[in-house]
Design a protein around this motif. Structure first.
Motif, PDB file in Angstrom:
ATOM      1  N   LEU A   1       3.526  -1.791  -1.764  1.00 30.04           N
ATOM      2  CA  LEU A   1       2.498  -2.354  -2.631  1.00 30.04           C
ATOM      3  C   LEU A   1       2.588  -1.712  -4.002  1.00 30.04           C
ATOM      4  O   LEU A   1       2.854  -0.519  -4.121  1.00 30.04           O
ATOM      5  CB  LEU A   1       1.108  -2.150  -2.014  1.00 30.04           C
ATOM      6  CG  LEU A   1       0.511  -0.747  -1.983  1.00 30.04           C
ATOM      7  CD1 LEU A   1      -0.304  -0.435  -3.235  1.00 30.04           C
ATOM      8  CD2 LEU A   1      -0.357  -0.609  -0.748  1.00 30.04           C
ATOM      9  N   SER A   2       2.391  -2.521  -5.029  1.00 30.86           N
ATOM     10  CA  SER A   2       2.315  -2.059  -6.412  1.00 30.86           C
ATOM     11  C   SER A   2       3.573  -1.250  -6.750  1.00 30.86           C
ATOM     12  O   SER A   2       4.689  -1.744  -6.611  1.00 30.86           O
ATOM     13  CB  SER A   2       1.017  -1.258  -6.595  1.00 30.86           C
ATOM     14  OG  SER A   2       0.815  -0.925  -7.935  1.00 30.86           O
TER      15      SER A   2
ATOM     16  N   TRP B   1      -1.632   3.653   4.144  1.00 28.09           N
ATOM     17  CA  TRP B   1      -1.612   2.419   4.925  1.00 28.09           C
ATOM     18  C   TRP B   1      -2.441   2.526   6.199  1.00 28.09           C
ATOM     19  O   TRP B   1      -2.872   1.523   6.747  1.00 28.09           O
ATOM     20  CB  TRP B   1      -0.174   1.999   5.258  1.00 28.09           C
ATOM     21  CG  TRP B   1       0.378   1.057   4.235  1.00 28.09           C
ATOM     22  CD1 TRP B   1       1.349   1.304   3.312  1.00 28.09           C
ATOM     23  CD2 TRP B   1      -0.033  -0.310   4.023  1.00 28.09           C
ATOM     24  NE1 TRP B   1       1.563   0.191   2.535  1.00 28.09           N
ATOM     25  CE2 TRP B   1       0.731  -0.817   2.951  1.00 28.09           C
ATOM     26  CE3 TRP B   1      -0.974  -1.152   4.620  1.00 28.09           C
ATOM     27  CZ2 TRP B   1       0.593  -2.130   2.472  1.00 28.09           C
ATOM     28  CZ3 TRP B   1      -1.120  -2.444   4.151  1.00 28.09           C
ATOM     29  CH2 TRP B   1      -0.341  -2.924   3.086  1.00 28.09           C
TER      30      TRP B   1
ATOM     31  N   TRP C   1      -7.082  -2.634  -1.920  1.00 26.76           N
ATOM     32  CA  TRP C   1      -6.614  -2.621  -0.544  1.00 26.76           C
ATOM     33  C   TRP C   1      -6.917  -3.882   0.243  1.00 26.76           C
ATOM     34  O   TRP C   1      -6.242  -4.159   1.237  1.00 26.76           O
ATOM     35  CB  TRP C   1      -7.147  -1.386   0.184  1.00 26.76           C
ATOM     36  CG  TRP C   1      -6.299  -0.186  -0.089  1.00 26.76           C
ATOM     37  CD1 TRP C   1      -6.533   0.818  -0.982  1.00 26.76           C
ATOM     38  CD2 TRP C   1      -5.030   0.110   0.507  1.00 26.76           C
ATOM     39  NE1 TRP C   1      -5.498   1.720  -0.976  1.00 26.76           N
ATOM     40  CE2 TRP C   1      -4.565   1.309  -0.067  1.00 26.76           C
ATOM     41  CE3 TRP C   1      -4.241  -0.520   1.470  1.00 26.76           C
ATOM     42  CZ2 TRP C   1      -3.345   1.892   0.291  1.00 26.76           C
ATOM     43  CZ3 TRP C   1      -3.022   0.062   1.834  1.00 26.76           C
ATOM     44  CH2 TRP C   1      -2.591   1.251   1.243  1.00 26.76           C
TER      45      TRP C   1
ATOM     46  N   PHE D   1       4.007  -6.473  -2.396  1.00 29.26           N
ATOM     47  CA  PHE D   1       2.594  -6.824  -2.534  1.00 29.26           C
ATOM     48  C   PHE D   1       2.128  -6.320  -3.899  1.00 29.26           C
ATOM     49  O   PHE D   1       2.191  -5.120  -4.186  1.00 29.26           O
ATOM     50  CB  PHE D   1       1.739  -6.152  -1.442  1.00 29.26           C
ATOM     51  CG  PHE D   1       2.249  -6.310  -0.023  1.00 29.26           C
ATOM     52  CD1 PHE D   1       3.118  -7.344   0.347  1.00 29.26           C
ATOM     53  CD2 PHE D   1       1.841  -5.411   0.954  1.00 29.26           C
ATOM     54  CE1 PHE D   1       3.565  -7.472   1.656  1.00 29.26           C
ATOM     55  CE2 PHE D   1       2.278  -5.529   2.271  1.00 29.26           C
ATOM     56  CZ  PHE D   1       3.153  -6.555   2.617  1.00 29.26           C
ATOM     57  N   SER D   2       1.664  -7.201  -4.744  1.00 29.53           N
ATOM     58  CA  SER D   2       1.138  -6.818  -6.071  1.00 29.53           C
ATOM     59  C   SER D   2       2.139  -5.983  -6.863  1.00 29.53           C
ATOM     60  O   SER D   2       1.762  -4.998  -7.505  1.00 29.53           O
ATOM     61  CB  SER D   2      -0.169  -6.029  -5.949  1.00 29.53           C
ATOM     62  OG  SER D   2      -1.161  -6.770  -5.290  1.00 29.53           O
TER      63      SER D   2
ATOM     64  N   GLY E   1      -5.567   1.239   4.475  1.00 35.70           N
ATOM     65  CA  GLY E   1      -5.012  -0.075   4.773  1.00 35.70           C
ATOM     66  C   GLY E   1      -5.252  -0.574   6.186  1.00 35.70           C
ATOM     67  O   GLY E   1      -5.200  -1.768   6.437  1.00 35.70           O
TER      68      GLY E   1
ATOM     69  N   SER F   1      -2.161  -9.088   2.716  1.00 39.83           N
ATOM     70  CA  SER F   1      -0.725  -9.301   2.516  1.00 39.83           C
ATOM     71  C   SER F   1       0.055  -8.866   3.749  1.00 39.83           C
ATOM     72  O   SER F   1       0.949  -9.577   4.222  1.00 39.83           O
ATOM     73  CB  SER F   1      -0.242  -8.505   1.289  1.00 39.83           C
ATOM     74  OG  SER F   1      -0.833  -9.005   0.109  1.00 39.83           O
TER      75      SER F   1
ATOM     76  N   THR G   1      -6.518  -6.918  -0.850  1.00 40.05           N
ATOM     77  CA  THR G   1      -5.318  -7.717  -1.130  1.00 40.05           C
ATOM     78  C   THR G   1      -4.163  -7.283  -0.229  1.00 40.05           C
ATOM     79  O   THR G   1      -3.432  -8.116   0.316  1.00 40.05           O
ATOM     80  CB  THR G   1      -4.904  -7.535  -2.605  1.00 40.05           C
ATOM     81  OG1 THR G   1      -5.978  -7.944  -3.444  1.00 40.05           O
ATOM     82  CG2 THR G   1      -3.643  -8.340  -2.929  1.00 40.05           C
ATOM     83  N   TRP G   2      -4.029  -5.979  -0.054  1.00 38.37           N
ATOM     84  CA  TRP G   2      -2.841  -5.480   0.649  1.00 38.37           C
ATOM     85  C   TRP G   2      -2.978  -5.580   2.159  1.00 38.37           C
ATOM     86  O   TRP G   2      -1.991  -5.828   2.856  1.00 38.37           O
ATOM     87  CB  TRP G   2      -2.531  -4.063   0.153  1.00 38.37           C
ATOM     88  CG  TRP G   2      -2.414  -4.065  -1.353  1.00 38.37           C
ATOM     89  CD1 TRP G   2      -1.842  -5.070  -2.113  1.00 38.37           C
ATOM     90  CD2 TRP G   2      -2.924  -3.120  -2.276  1.00 38.37           C
ATOM     91  NE1 TRP G   2      -1.962  -4.786  -3.444  1.00 38.37           N
ATOM     92  CE2 TRP G   2      -2.619  -3.587  -3.578  1.00 38.37           C
ATOM     93  CE3 TRP G   2      -3.602  -1.907  -2.154  1.00 38.37           C
ATOM     94  CZ2 TRP G   2      -2.969  -2.893  -4.740  1.00 38.37           C
ATOM     95  CZ3 TRP G   2      -3.944  -1.209  -3.304  1.00 38.37           C
ATOM     96  CH2 TRP G   2      -3.626  -1.703  -4.571  1.00 38.37           C
TER      97      TRP G   2
ATOM     98  N   HIS H   1      -6.386  -5.830  -7.612  1.00 42.30           N
ATOM     99  CA  HIS H   1      -5.309  -4.901  -7.289  1.00 42.30           C
ATOM    100  C   HIS H   1      -5.879  -3.815  -6.381  1.00 42.30           C
ATOM    101  O   HIS H   1      -6.048  -2.666  -6.800  1.00 42.30           O
ATOM    102  CB  HIS H   1      -4.781  -4.310  -8.601  1.00 42.30           C
ATOM    103  CG  HIS H   1      -3.424  -3.665  -8.485  1.00 42.30           C
ATOM    104  ND1 HIS H   1      -2.259  -4.386  -8.348  1.00 42.30           N
ATOM    105  CD2 HIS H   1      -3.046  -2.363  -8.486  1.00 42.30           C
ATOM    106  CE1 HIS H   1      -1.230  -3.566  -8.281  1.00 42.30           C
ATOM    107  NE2 HIS H   1      -1.673  -2.321  -8.353  1.00 42.30           N
TER     108      HIS H   1
END
Lengths: 368, 368
Positions: free
Chosen positions: B247-248, B174, B352, B271-272, B178, B358, B354-355, B350
């Motif tokens: 995430l995921s 992260w 980073w 997230f995802s 991230g 998010s 996206t995350w 899918h």
């Protein structure tokens, strides 16, 4: 087959292997066995001190066992087709100017105790702090160790040690390779060292208008880093509570800071590195001659009584296998009346075990 | 030759390259050119989404240019002789269960602003904290983000977000992939999010007496991590000031914690990742059917009015390219009366970007 099954009992996966990975393995004689899969490679060489050609076995598994290695930390690469790759089964460390794989041949538990975490010792924390350097005109990152208790005692202020890595390494070296946080945790818990903040920066710096990286580093440290640390953390912001140390290439930077800015520092440590006067010359390092000792750093060594009054610690260390150069530097300075502490790390060379031990000894002298 | 000299003006070295390294280079069409030296290799393949065979040129330099890539973060490997090596010119990131090289194809400056450091924004810090987990019987490391001001205002207490990475990553994801610290710095400075502490742990856990890693993770978080964080940092130690997101694969862990321990958490983000009931089945993930929604997590969804009263935030997000699964989960829960926020990241998959987006959206909802 039988041999390997029996041998396995005494082999230990290297502590830097990723979860569940069994190779590299440390053998009882301190040799290390490497194994990994490269089914279509023509030739593979392990580079660890020297080249070890690897042997291809079943299912594309290449293996080799090294000679018995010295205890301590060893970078290595896997050379395939001329590229020095990392081993995908291990953690990587920033060293040799790139991310490198490493193994550590462990010392005895007793010898390793000072850099091993203990459940009965309160743990400090290491902060990664992003800051903007006006000198370098870029965002940079520093690591800041705060001792156990820093969070819980919001009134306490602490002295600060600025700690520099060696050539080809960066601000992460003293934590991941050097374990400075564990060494300080253990020293502070036992009362052998004063609680202190430790600040680690990359020694690689450049200014848009200059090619002199040492000059850029000094400006960054004195104008950006130290004011930032003093404003952000609960430091005791005066020279008597500020020390600097570095290893190898970073020892020159430590000496440059302490001896060049005596109004800011009162203690200095150089681990495996000499006091360099004039141009930095890796190929031909020499101890200052008599006239240089009079003029270096605006003549700071000229008046030994003043020097000894101003500097509470001048610490010089060397690995035993590194030869006599630094021992001689210490002696020469003493002959001039310059008080200093010389420490020699038994049976170690120019590597992290020397520097962990150096920090362990140096930190005990500080801020008394 | 001329073409390459002209083209060079518009090419940028990847931001993850080591100092002074010019390759990989991002081209204006978002393709990426790789180059490195492997003079004695027989064949070299770049693995980035798909395989790109590289071409050998003068002085053993292998090169290839990819197809135009999606903006955002991409792991890659250099395959030589069957081994997936890292590129020695780049930083490495822990992902795909090993240390991997990566490139990032940048968005526009405006789109990237929320995860870009700014000189007029005060910076928080990320602590690396070693702790002993009684559940796992091992030393572990957590990352703790404290917001700007944490050091200077010793009386202020903060809510806490526990934030989990995805499969094959760890507690560093992260921050390095991230940029959670920069995202929070910017959100907090603009007043869009409350100042908060963010705690990141590796989701990989095991207990000596159990094979169930999710169970070990829950015990570690609830019995070791949360009490440790509440004792060490100036947290507001109650459920209304405690959130969890992941995430995921880590989304399952976030849901398991929030929905399994509602006495500890009042807000959750996935997230995802879906809410998994029963056995975790990556190959065939499905949304809970009606009867499962009545019984899952001790029937937490049975009484929607109670759920909506108890949970201030249930946040579900997905990359647009990930399909409709999570949008449908959000709709289904809404039909049941379960209040939730659905966020879809435009044009991303899918990965980073996206995350990061998010987290940016989720964090703004917390602790109001």
């Amino acid at each position: 087959m039988c041999l390997s099954a029996i041998g396995a009992l005494a082999q230990t996966p290297s502590q830097y292997n990723l979860d569940g990975k069994t190779f590299p393995q440390i053998n009882p004689d301190n040799s290390v066995t490497f194994q990994f899969s490269a089914p279509s490679a023509q030739s593979v060489t392990l580079q660890l001190g020297r080249d070890y050609p690897m042997t291809k076995g079943e299912r594309g598994l290449w293996t080799v066992t090294t000679d018995p290695l010295a205890v301590g930390f060893h970078y290595y690469s896997i050379n395939i087709g001329g590229i020095a790759a990392t081993d995908p089964t291990t953690h990587t460390f920033y060293g040799t100017s790139k991310f490198s794989s490493a193994v550590e041949v462990p010392e005895s538990e007793a010898d390793a105790a000072f850099y091993t975490p203990r459940k009965d010792v309160p743990q400090g924390a290491v902060r990664s702090v992003r800051f903007y350097s006006d000198a370098c005109k870029e965002w940079r990152r520093m690591y800041v160790y705060t001792p156990a208790g820093y969070e819980q005692e919001p009134e306490t202020r602490y002295p600060v040690l600025y700690l520099q890595h060696g050539g080809g390494e960066d601000e992460t070296g003293w934590i991941f390779q050097g374990r400075a946080d564990v060494i300080l945790d253990n020293l502070i818990a036992s009362g052998k060292a004063k609680p202190m903040i430790v600040v680690m920066n990359s020694g690689y710096a450049s200014k848009p208008d200059s090619q002199d990286s040492f000059d850029a580093f000094e400006q960054m440290m004195t104008e950006d880093v130290i004011p930032f640390v003093d404003s952000r953390y609960r430091t005791i912001a005066d020279r008597s509570s500020r020390a600097v140390a570095g290893l190898s290439w970073g020892a020159k930077q430590a000496y440059d800071l302490a001896l060049g800015y005596p109004e800011m520092f009162s203690a200095v440590g150089g681990f495996s590195g000499i006091i360099v006067v004039g141009e930095f010359n890796v190929g031909n390092p020499g101890i200052m001659d008599k006239s240089q000792r009079k003029t270096a750093y605006d003549g700071i060594f000229k008046d030994s009584r003043k020097f000894n009054r101003d500097f509470s610690v001048l610490f010089i260390s060397s690995g035993q296998a590194e030869g006599q150069l630094l021992k001689n530097m210490s002696k020469t300075l003493r002959k001039d009346g310059i008080r200093n502490t010389y420490y020699e790390s038994q049976d170690t060379a120019h590597e992290w075990l020397t520097w962990r031990r150096s920090l362990y000894n140096f930190a005990q002298l500080l801020f008394k």
